[in-house]
Design an enzyme around this catalytic site. Structure first.
Site, PDB file in Angstrom:
ATOM      1  N   TYR A  29       1.202  31.872  40.773  1.00 52.50           N
ATOM      2  CA  TYR A  29       2.200  32.594  41.568  1.00 52.50           C
ATOM      3  C   TYR A  29       3.274  33.084  40.611  1.00 52.50           C
ATOM      4  O   TYR A  29       3.999  32.292  40.006  1.00 52.50           O
ATOM      5  CB  TYR A  29       2.778  31.645  42.612  1.00 52.50           C
ATOM      6  CG  TYR A  29       3.748  32.249  43.580  1.00 52.50           C
ATOM      7  CD1 TYR A  29       3.429  33.377  44.324  1.00 52.50           C
ATOM      8  CD2 TYR A  29       4.989  31.655  43.801  1.00 52.50           C
ATOM      9  CE1 TYR A  29       4.320  33.913  45.234  1.00 52.50           C
ATOM     10  CE2 TYR A  29       5.889  32.178  44.715  1.00 52.50           C
ATOM     11  CZ  TYR A  29       5.547  33.304  45.432  1.00 52.50           C
ATOM     12  OH  TYR A  29       6.431  33.829  46.334  1.00 52.50           O
ATOM     13  N   HIS A 184       4.693  26.352  53.911  1.00 49.95           N
ATOM     14  CA  HIS A 184       6.140  26.198  54.034  1.00 49.95           C
ATOM     15  C   HIS A 184       6.521  25.264  55.171  1.00 49.95           C
ATOM     16  O   HIS A 184       7.651  24.767  55.215  1.00 49.95           O
ATOM     17  CB  HIS A 184       6.796  27.571  54.213  1.00 49.95           C
ATOM     18  CG  HIS A 184       6.605  28.457  53.027  1.00 49.95           C
ATOM     19  ND1 HIS A 184       5.576  29.360  52.954  1.00 49.95           N
ATOM     20  CD2 HIS A 184       7.265  28.536  51.836  1.00 49.95           C
ATOM     21  CE1 HIS A 184       5.626  29.980  51.789  1.00 49.95           C
ATOM     22  NE2 HIS A 184       6.629  29.499  51.103  1.00 49.95           N
ATOM     23  N   LYS A 549      24.781  29.631  54.056  1.00 51.43           N
ATOM     24  CA  LYS A 549      23.641  30.111  53.260  1.00 51.43           C
ATOM     25  C   LYS A 549      23.907  31.566  52.875  1.00 51.43           C
ATOM     26  O   LYS A 549      23.469  32.493  53.556  1.00 51.43           O
ATOM     27  CB  LYS A 549      22.349  30.015  54.070  1.00 51.43           C
ATOM     28  CG  LYS A 549      21.835  28.622  54.316  1.00 51.43           C
ATOM     29  CD  LYS A 549      21.207  27.997  53.082  1.00 51.43           C
ATOM     30  CE  LYS A 549      19.985  28.768  52.617  1.00 51.43           C
ATOM     31  NZ  LYS A 549      19.426  28.183  51.376  1.00 51.43           N
ATOM     32  N   ASP A 553      18.404  33.933  50.414  1.00 54.25           N
ATOM     33  CA  ASP A 553      17.603  32.715  50.341  1.00 54.25           C
ATOM     34  C   ASP A 553      17.404  32.129  51.737  1.00 54.25           C
ATOM     35  O   ASP A 553      18.360  31.780  52.414  1.00 54.25           O
ATOM     36  CB  ASP A 553      18.316  31.699  49.430  1.00 54.25           C
ATOM     37  CG  ASP A 553      17.727  30.298  49.528  1.00 54.25           C
ATOM     38  OD1 ASP A 553      16.506  30.190  49.733  1.00 54.25           O
ATOM     39  OD2 ASP A 553      18.493  29.336  49.386  1.00 54.25           O
TER      40      ASP A 553
END
Length: 676
Positions: A29, A184, A549, A553
């Site tokens: 990746y 995830h 945040k 992201d």
């Protein structure tokens, strides 16, 4: 007289019984800084024996913004490669013939657009789209639950997923239009049962949507089912993870047969790729991560009946920063040694007949069926997202994992046990053992973007965007108009904004309100609660924390766990989810009257984002509010953050959330008690 050497008949008979199986695809990746830089990296990796590409895109590309958008500041080229237009895509695959490549693209909200750019790039190379093979992840449901790169509301996102699937099965028949992604989910704290159930519920919702759309004739539906692939996570609990994969294969076969009537065995195969667990990689004693990665890979390649089709391994140092080429090579060599030096590809499934394995597989299947039934009763995966049922369960499971590490019930070597260590030569060399992003890459990318805009035909661009708008409004498949947009020179931000104007944007539930620390030792929070009670008397109200945040992201797990624990400790908590600008965070601090700000930034963009927030706080007369920051923050960056006034910095080695909150409480106490 010399005797004739004896032949070791046992060894001879144990040699290759049949032709070995073909190995899985070896992937890494990768992608960072610019398309040209990433192209050099890809060609280098391919020359070392990598057999497929796995493209990491930066956050602006994933969330549909051009590199010069206000939300892109500090994010360009950080966690992947920026792709703003067809010129970037051509630079990315320069001298890489796409008809000879199997390319996986980790892209979701903008998956139709990146696939359109890929097809247009191939056509510029003179390659027919029918010859292309690869995968678009294209799984928006898990984005709402864990990764956070969604753009549109769930129903509109499902429509785009359906369009890609319906287009590719005929136009790009060797393409996997969707990677149902449980990876995830585990990173966000999912249990094996949740990973099984939520991924399969997603696949069911998608296939039901394709069927209901009428874009695929009934006679072709089995072929569409056969193109659905999965992307999973493999954690360090080897036996459980191996059994999870065997359970996945059987449950998927069951769903394909019973729900969709797929008779051909080849269309019922559970085809999956894997990246082994990154959540479990540690900043402390990072050399231990090599063993974790190997154990996790074994879980997805040892069982022939449930073997991965493609494997990509993280590097040992990803909890510290961006891996270097050498680090990625080390992970690639691990795959090659297992595939070519060991004999695992020479035998059938070595776990068939094991009572222990079979019992565990059946247990996982039974529990997953129960959870699937609950989701079905709610109306399916989309309804379970919109009600925040699945998100709340993930936040709760993540909280349990943090609690177990803190209490020592879950051992993490080098973190909460066996912490004594010698200095590692791997981390003491030049560059602290990881790659540092090029600080000039963002401005270079913006300059190229501006040049691209200046040299294209605006009339052609506007015509292409008009056709995209019509397709979106009238329910047509958007892939044809998206490919036309790619050839016309449309940018990622323009494509996305056109659809934003029609579909709107979505703010996913945080899951924080529903989550509780079940079974938590309340005594561990008592000291903080007592101190907060004293602070409440001084302040005249409960201390209030803003958990923010900033930037793009979307990995919100850490922020969510801090918010949950802070509420339990007695803070009043303001948490508005992901993807906020510095201006929005400062405005929230002002309007809410907060006493402390906690920022979580995992994308490497901490310096520019925190600098802007600190500057805006000063301009707003809020410089007295302490700011703490958490993320993957190198030592030299931590020094820079402290110099601009950040009160405390936390990195992955700071695993004890209660200790973090105790630290933050002490910071507040020192400020307000001294003031009093």
């Amino acid at each position: 007289m010399p005797t004739k050497p004896k032949t070791n008949t046992h060894t001879a008979s144990a040699a290759k019984k049949t032709n070995p199986d073909r190995p899985w695809l070896f992937r890494t990746y990768a992608g960072h800084s610019t398309a040209a830089t990433s192209n050099i990296l890809y060609k280098k990796n391919l020359s070392k024996g990598q057999t497929g590409l796995s493209i990491a895109f930066d956050l602006p590309t994933q969330t549909g913004y051009d590199s010069d958008h206000v939300l892109s500041r500090g994010e360009v080229g950080k966690v992947g490669v920026p792709i703003s237009h067809l010129g970037d895509m051509e630079a990315l695959f320069h001298e890489i013939p796409l008809d000879q490549m199997n390319t996986s693209m980790t892209i979701n909200a903008t998956a139709p657009w990146l696939l359109a750019l890929y097809i247009a790039c191939a056509e510029k190379q003179g390659i027919s789209r029918e010859t292309l093979s690869g995968t678009t992840q294209n799984d928006l449901i898990k984005e709402y639950l864990s990764r956070g790169t969604y753009i549109f509301p769930p129903k509109q996102s499902m429509r785009l997923i359906t369009d890609v699937i319906s287009f590719t099965y005929n136009q790009v028949p060797k393409w996997n239009p969707m990677n149902v992604c449980s990876y995830h989910l585990q990173e966000a704290g999912a249990t094996p049962v949740q990973e099984l159930a939520y991924a399969l519920a997603t696949a069911i919702s998608v296939l039901d949507s394709v069927k209901a759309s009428g874009q695929v004739p009934e006679a072709d539906f089995s072929r569409v089912v056969g193109r659905i692939s999965f992307f999973v996570n493999a954690g360090v609990r080897f036996v459980t993870e191996l059994c999870k994969m065997r359970a996945f294969t059987r449950l998927w076969d069951e769903i394909c047969r019973e729900r969709y009537g797929v008779e051909e065995e080849k269309y019922r195969r559970f085809r999956y790729g894997v990246q082994v667990n990154s959540l479990g990689l540690t900043e402390q004693q990072p050399e231990n991560n090599v063993y974790r990665i190997l154990l996790e890979m074994l879980a997805v390649v040892l069982s022939k009946d449930a073997r991965a089709r493609a494997v990509q391994l993280p590097a040992w140092n990803e909890a510290m920063g961006l891996p270097r080429s050498w680090d990625q090579q080390w992970s690639l060599r691990m795959q090659q040694i297992l595939a070519f030096e060991s004999d695992i590809l020479e035998y059938g499934d070595i776990f068939n007949g094991s009572t222990e394995i079979e019992n565990k597989v059946q247990s996982l299947m039974d529990e997953a069926r129960e959870e699937l039934g609950r989701i079905e009763d709610m109306g399916g995966a989309i309804a379970a997202v919109e009600s925040s049922y699945m998100k709340g369960k993930l936040v709760e499971a993540g909280a349990k994992r943090f609690q177990d590490i803190e209490s020592g019930d879950l051992t993490v070597v080098g973190v909460n046990k066996y912490t004594e260590t010698e200095p590692s030569p791997l981390t003491t060399g030049e560059g602290d053992g990881f790659l540092k992003a090029d600080p000039e890459a963002e401005q270079d990318q913006i300059n190229r973007l501006n040049s691209w805009r200046e040299h294209r035909d605006e009339m052609v661009v506007n015509q292409a965007l008009t056709q995209l708008k019509i397709a979106a409004q009238e329910g047509e498949n958007i892939m044809t108009s998206s490919i036309a947009c790619a050839h016309a020179g449309v940018t990622t931000g323009e494509w996305s904004q056109t659809l934003r104007d029609i579909f709107g944007e979505f703010r996913a539930p945080t899951g924080v309100g529903q989550a509780t620390g079940k079974g938590r030792d309340r005594q561990s929070l008592q000291k903080i609660q007592n101190e907060l009670n004293l602070l409440s008397k001084i302040l005249g109200r409960r201390p209030k924390m803003l958990v923010g945040k900033p930037g793009l992201d979307g990995h919100s797990n850490g922020a969510e766990q801090i918010a949950v624990r802070a509420k339990e400790a007695g803070f009043e908590v303001v948490y508005e989810g992901i993807r906020l600008t510095p201006a929005q965070i400062v405005n929230a601090a002002l309007e809410e009257g907060v006493h402390v700000i906690g920022l979580s930034i995992l994308s490497g963009s901490h310096l520019p984002l925190v600098e802007e927030i600190m500057s805006r706080l000063t301009d707003s007369g809020l410089s007295d509010i302490p700011v703490v920051v958490g993320g993957i923050i190198p030592t030299e960056d931590a020094i820079s953050l402290r110099e601009i006034g950040v009160a405390a910095i936390y990195t992955p080695k700071d695993f004890d959330l209660t200790s973090i909150l105790e630290d933050i409480t002490n910071i507040l106490s020192n400020i307000h008690k001294s003031t009093t």
